[in-house]
Design a protein around this motif. Structure first.
Motif, mmCIF file in Angstrom:
data_model
loop_
_atom_site.group_PDB
_atom_site.id
_atom_site.type_symbol
_atom_site.label_atom_id
_atom_site.label_comp_id
_atom_site.label_asym_id
_atom_site.label_seq_id
_atom_site.Cartn_x
_atom_site.Cartn_y
_atom_site.Cartn_z
ATOM 1 N N MET A 260 0.805 -1.210 0.000
ATOM 2 C CA MET A 260 0.000 0.000 0.000
ATOM 3 C C MET A 260 0.846 1.271 0.000
ATOM 4 O O MET A 260 0.418 2.312 -0.513
ATOM 5 C CB MET A 260 -0.937 -0.006 1.211
ATOM 6 C CG MET A 260 -1.992 1.094 1.211
ATOM 7 S SD MET A 260 -3.070 1.075 -0.257
ATOM 8 C CE MET A 260 -4.017 -0.421 0.036
ATOM 9 N N ARG A 261 2.049 1.196 0.561
ATOM 10 C CA ARG A 261 2.861 2.407 0.686
ATOM 11 C C ARG A 261 3.122 3.112 -0.656
ATOM 12 O O ARG A 261 2.908 4.321 -0.772
ATOM 13 C CB ARG A 261 4.173 2.101 1.399
ATOM 14 C CG ARG A 261 5.037 3.338 1.627
ATOM 15 C CD ARG A 261 6.311 3.042 2.408
ATOM 16 N NE ARG A 261 7.061 4.275 2.627
ATOM 17 C CZ ARG A 261 6.825 5.133 3.608
ATOM 18 N NH1 ARG A 261 5.860 4.881 4.475
ATOM 19 N NH2 ARG A 261 7.532 6.232 3.723
ATOM 20 N N PRO A 262 3.608 2.406 -1.703
ATOM 21 C CA PRO A 262 3.854 3.122 -2.958
ATOM 22 C C PRO A 262 2.579 3.672 -3.590
ATOM 23 O O PRO A 262 2.628 4.703 -4.268
ATOM 24 C CB PRO A 262 4.517 2.067 -3.849
ATOM 25 C CG PRO A 262 4.182 0.758 -3.233
ATOM 26 C CD PRO A 262 4.065 1.008 -1.776
ATOM 27 N N LYS A 263 1.444 3.025 -3.360
ATOM 28 C CA LYS A 263 0.186 3.551 -3.893
ATOM 29 C C LYS A 263 -0.150 4.886 -3.255
ATOM 30 O O LYS A 263 -0.488 5.863 -3.933
ATOM 31 C CB LYS A 263 -0.949 2.550 -3.668
ATOM 32 C CG LYS A 263 -0.840 1.287 -4.495
ATOM 33 C CD LYS A 263 -1.916 0.285 -4.151
ATOM 34 C CE LYS A 263 -1.872 -0.909 -5.090
ATOM 35 N NZ LYS A 263 -0.560 -1.580 -5.129
ATOM 36 N N VAL A 264 -0.072 4.940 -1.916
ATOM 37 C CA VAL A 264 -0.371 6.185 -1.214
ATOM 38 C C VAL A 264 0.642 7.257 -1.593
ATOM 39 O O VAL A 264 0.281 8.418 -1.847
ATOM 40 C CB VAL A 264 -0.383 5.945 0.306
ATOM 41 C CG1 VAL A 264 -0.506 7.271 1.058
ATOM 42 C CG2 VAL A 264 -1.531 5.016 0.692
ATOM 43 N N ASP A 265 1.915 6.883 -1.649
ATOM 44 C CA ASP A 265 2.962 7.845 -1.986
ATOM 45 C C ASP A 265 2.736 8.423 -3.380
ATOM 46 O O ASP A 265 2.834 9.644 -3.594
ATOM 47 C CB ASP A 265 4.322 7.145 -1.906
ATOM 48 C CG ASP A 265 5.486 8.127 -1.912
ATOM 49 O OD1 ASP A 265 5.306 9.280 -1.470
ATOM 50 O OD2 ASP A 265 6.584 7.734 -2.341
ATOM 51 N N ALA A 266 2.411 7.568 -4.354
ATOM 52 C CA ALA A 266 2.159 8.043 -5.715
ATOM 53 C C ALA A 266 0.923 8.930 -5.772
ATOM 54 O O ALA A 266 0.903 9.945 -6.482
ATOM 55 C CB ALA A 266 2.009 6.860 -6.663
ATOM 56 N N LEU A 271 -1.374 14.553 -6.210
ATOM 57 C CA LEU A 271 -2.072 15.702 -5.636
ATOM 58 C C LEU A 271 -1.131 16.893 -5.490
ATOM 59 O O LEU A 271 -1.510 18.039 -5.761
ATOM 60 C CB LEU A 271 -2.679 15.328 -4.283
ATOM 61 C CG LEU A 271 -3.764 14.250 -4.315
ATOM 62 C CD1 LEU A 271 -4.229 13.925 -2.890
ATOM 63 C CD2 LEU A 271 -4.957 14.674 -5.165
ATOM 64 N N ASP A 272 0.107 16.632 -5.065
ATOM 65 C CA ASP A 272 1.085 17.712 -4.919
ATOM 66 C C ASP A 272 1.358 18.408 -6.252
ATOM 67 O O ASP A 272 1.674 19.603 -6.292
ATOM 68 C CB ASP A 272 2.405 17.168 -4.358
ATOM 69 C CG ASP A 272 2.307 16.768 -2.893
ATOM 70 O OD1 ASP A 272 1.329 17.180 -2.226
ATOM 71 O OD2 ASP A 272 3.206 16.047 -2.422
ATOM 72 N N ALA A 273 1.245 17.639 -7.345
ATOM 73 C CA ALA A 273 1.511 18.198 -8.672
ATOM 74 C C ALA A 273 0.288 18.883 -9.276
ATOM 75 O O ALA A 273 0.341 19.341 -10.427
ATOM 76 C CB ALA A 273 1.989 17.092 -9.611
ATOM 77 N N GLY A 274 -0.819 18.948 -8.520
ATOM 78 C CA GLY A 274 -2.005 19.653 -8.996
ATOM 79 C C GLY A 274 -3.158 18.764 -9.378
ATOM 80 O O GLY A 274 -4.194 19.267 -9.853
ATOM 81 N N GLY A 275 -3.034 17.450 -9.195
ATOM 82 C CA GLY A 275 -4.147 16.552 -9.484
ATOM 83 C C GLY A 275 -5.338 16.837 -8.581
ATOM 84 O O GLY A 275 -5.173 17.275 -7.437
ATOM 85 N N GLU A 276 -6.533 16.550 -9.081
ATOM 86 C CA GLU A 276 -7.754 16.875 -8.338
ATOM 87 C C GLU A 276 -8.047 15.863 -7.233
ATOM 88 O O GLU A 276 -8.352 16.237 -6.102
ATOM 89 C CB GLU A 276 -8.930 16.947 -9.315
ATOM 90 C CG GLU A 276 -10.257 17.305 -8.668
ATOM 91 C CD GLU A 276 -11.377 17.411 -9.682
ATOM 92 O OE1 GLU A 276 -12.529 17.101 -9.324
ATOM 93 O OE2 GLU A 276 -11.110 17.814 -10.838
ATOM 94 N N ARG A 277 -7.938 14.580 -7.549
ATOM 95 C CA ARG A 277 -8.245 13.560 -6.544
ATOM 96 C C ARG A 277 -7.558 12.252 -6.906
ATOM 97 O O ARG A 277 -7.267 11.977 -8.073
ATOM 98 C CB ARG A 277 -9.750 13.336 -6.421
ATOM 99 C CG ARG A 277 -10.400 12.865 -7.709
ATOM 100 C CD ARG A 277 -11.880 12.685 -7.569
ATOM 101 N NE ARG A 277 -12.491 12.385 -8.856
ATOM 102 C CZ ARG A 277 -13.754 12.037 -9.014
ATOM 103 N NH1 ARG A 277 -14.551 11.943 -7.968
ATOM 104 N NH2 ARG A 277 -14.245 11.785 -10.205
ATOM 105 N N ALA A 278 -7.304 11.464 -5.863
ATOM 106 C CA ALA A 278 -6.704 10.146 -6.030
ATOM 107 C C ALA A 278 -7.508 9.160 -5.201
ATOM 108 O O ALA A 278 -7.943 9.480 -4.087
ATOM 109 C CB ALA A 278 -5.245 10.162 -5.597
#
Length: 299
Positions: A260-266, A271-278
């Protein structure tokens, strides 16, 4: 709306051997959910894991007296293998005709992951076989006891060579299947060279989401949520979560490395790059999660 969907290896095979028949059965569940999103106006970019399939090819090489193929070539083979199955399943559900693109992920030759190979690949090995192997191995605890497996580096992707072509296809309304298995790992200097590595497809999905100006990054896995205190009596599903508290959970070690860690990190990188939602959820809840009714939703 534009959505990048990352299908985890377990979402395609659920613990099986990754046979073609098994993947077809799982894609029969995957495709209608993606068709629902497409019908609601989502342009789709689909990527996928390939762990069981690469493992099968490595096992075949171990058993056969034939020249081995390098890992980057095996990743390309599985991209084509899985890509054609996903495309056929999508074409049965969508009005637009999907295409599959073999995708190369550029990694840095000095990435610290090369100094500490940790990604298990290929078949289980006994101690004697592992000791005689000409590649690094590690002990792995399984339900059947301690086994050995080959380990390779898992560097972060820096660039996808086909990003512009994928973006052009999506802009034209074409659903695209690409970046499978994280992409074919390569380095670039005077030439483009394949490397013995496995790129984590979650980080490749995030690069695809940024490169195609996606609104949503949807991580499909085999659990319905990301959890705090996972697999304990205090297990707590995370539903609507802001980026900052999710980062705190990540830094506190709430999510398992390699799972789960790489999924949350990605997702947080997106989001940090401006994405709306994950979003993190299962395939059966994919459309409901996009509607806000299921899964872990980060914004």
């Amino acid at each position: 709306m534009r959505t990048v969907v990352a299908l985890g290896g377990n979402a395609l095979v659920s613990g099986g051997e990754g046979s073609v028949a098994e993947m077809r059965d799982h894609l029969a569940r995957v495709a209608p959910e993606l068709g629902t999103l497409a019908a609601r106006g989502h342009d789709l970019v689909v990527t996928h894991g390939n762990g069981p399939q690469v493992g099968s090819l490595l096992a075949e090489q171990e058993a056969a007296d034939t020249a081995s193929r390098p890992l980057d070539v095996l990743v390309a083979e599985t991209q084509a293998q899985i890509g054609t199955l996903v495309v056929r399943a999508l074409n049965d559900e969508l009005d637009a005709r999907a295409v599959s693109v073999v995708t190369h992920a550029v990694v840095h030759p000095d990435d610290e992951a090369f100094a500490d190979p940790s990604k298990p690949v290929g078949p289980y090995l006994d101690a004697e076989t592992a000791a005689a192997a000409d590649y690094p191995t590690r002990e792995v605890e399984t339900e059947h006891g301690t086994v050995h497996r080959r380990v390779v580096a898992s560097p972060k992707p820096r660039e996808l060579l086909e990003s512009a072509q994928v973006a052009a296809l999506v802009d034209d309304g074409t659903p695209v299947v690409c970046g499978g298995g994280g992409g074919v790992p390569v380095t670039r200097s005077e030439s483009t060279e394949g490397v013995e590595a496995v790129v984590d497809k979650d980080y490749t999905a995030e690069l695809l989401a940024r490169g195609t100006d996606a609104d949503t990054l949807l991580m499909v896995t085999d659990v319905p949520y990301a959890y705090r205190n996972y697999n304990t009596p205090d297990e707590e599903p995370l539903r609507d979560v802001g980026a900052e508290p999710m980062r705190e959970y990540l830094d506190a070690g709430e999510f398992e490395a390699g799972s789960m860690r790489p999924k949350v990190d990605a997702c947080l990188d997106f989001l940090d790059a401006g994405g709306e939602r994950a979003i993190i959820t299962t395939i059966d809840d994919a459309a409901a999660a996009v509607d806000g009714d299921a899964g872990t939703r980060m914004s």
